[in-house]
Design an enzyme around this catalytic site. Sequence first.
Site, short mmCIF file in Angstrom:
data_model
loop_
_atom_site.label_atom_id
_atom_site.label_comp_id
_atom_site.label_asym_id
_atom_site.label_seq_id
_atom_site.Cartn_x
_atom_site.Cartn_y
_atom_site.Cartn_z
N CYS A 79 -1.99 -1.66 7.39
CA CYS A 79 -1.64 -0.63 8.38
C CYS A 79 -2.15 -1.01 9.78
O CYS A 79 -1.59 -1.90 10.40
CB CYS A 79 -2.12 0.73 7.91
SG CYS A 79 -1.23 2.08 8.69
N HIS A 168 -0.97 1.49 2.33
CA HIS A 168 -2.40 1.45 1.98
C HIS A 168 -2.62 1.28 0.48
O HIS A 168 -2.80 2.27 -0.23
CB HIS A 168 -3.07 2.78 2.38
CG HIS A 168 -3.16 3.01 3.84
ND1 HIS A 168 -4.26 2.66 4.58
CD2 HIS A 168 -2.30 3.57 4.71
CE1 HIS A 168 -4.08 2.99 5.84
NE2 HIS A 168 -2.90 3.54 5.94
N GLU A 170 -5.20 0.46 -0.93
CA GLU A 170 -6.57 0.89 -1.26
C GLU A 170 -6.64 2.39 -1.54
O GLU A 170 -7.66 2.89 -2.01
CB GLU A 170 -7.54 0.48 -0.15
CG GLU A 170 -7.56 1.35 1.10
CD GLU A 170 -6.37 1.12 2.05
OE1 GLU A 170 -5.41 0.41 1.68
OE2 GLU A 170 -6.41 1.69 3.15
#
Length: 190
Positions: A79, A168, A170
């Site tokens: 990002c 994302h 994560e």
Amino acid sequence: MRIGILALQGAFAEHRMILEKLGAESFEIRQKRDLEQPMDGLIIPGGESTVMGKLLKELDCYDEVRSRIENGLPVFGTCAGLILLAKEAEGGKVQLGTMDIAARRNAYGRQLGSFAVTAEMKGVGEVPMVFIRAPYITAVSGTTEVLAEVEGKIVAAREGNQLVTAFHPELTADTRVHDYFLHMIAEAKA
Ligand code: GLN
């Protein structure tokens, strides 16, 4: 394998948790001194690219980080991290500018630009993708390979030692994108 995570701002803790699940050691980079530690790979997290770029300079980390990447250190930008690596940044400022991609900041609109989809990522498979005020890639050049597209927009790419995703990984329970990055590091070491 030891991975540095740029922890000046943004979603760095989540990356550490995923790496821990994968059994990879990580450490946070908060100041120039932290760059002296042994590092096999670097993650630049999501957050606010303008703030992160400014902090990189203010903390005198910019030149060191940039030259390490140019010299082949494997790097994964998510990002805002994608925007930081892009050689062209529409709606923002070119920061590290090491990767042959053109990024459009806040490409899905500023407030309503958060959504989740599942889509194919080359070399990984179908993965959940969470977008938060995300950029996308408007063009790639040189040897950059497109790894994923959502609704005709490029959302993941790789150029040699550099991997970027507009989403994302994560923030999901899926560890495969990070695992892909760990494989990039293993290749670089071999
Ligand atoms: N919109 C942010 C930027 O321009 C990126 C958002 C994110 O990292 N989730 O830096």
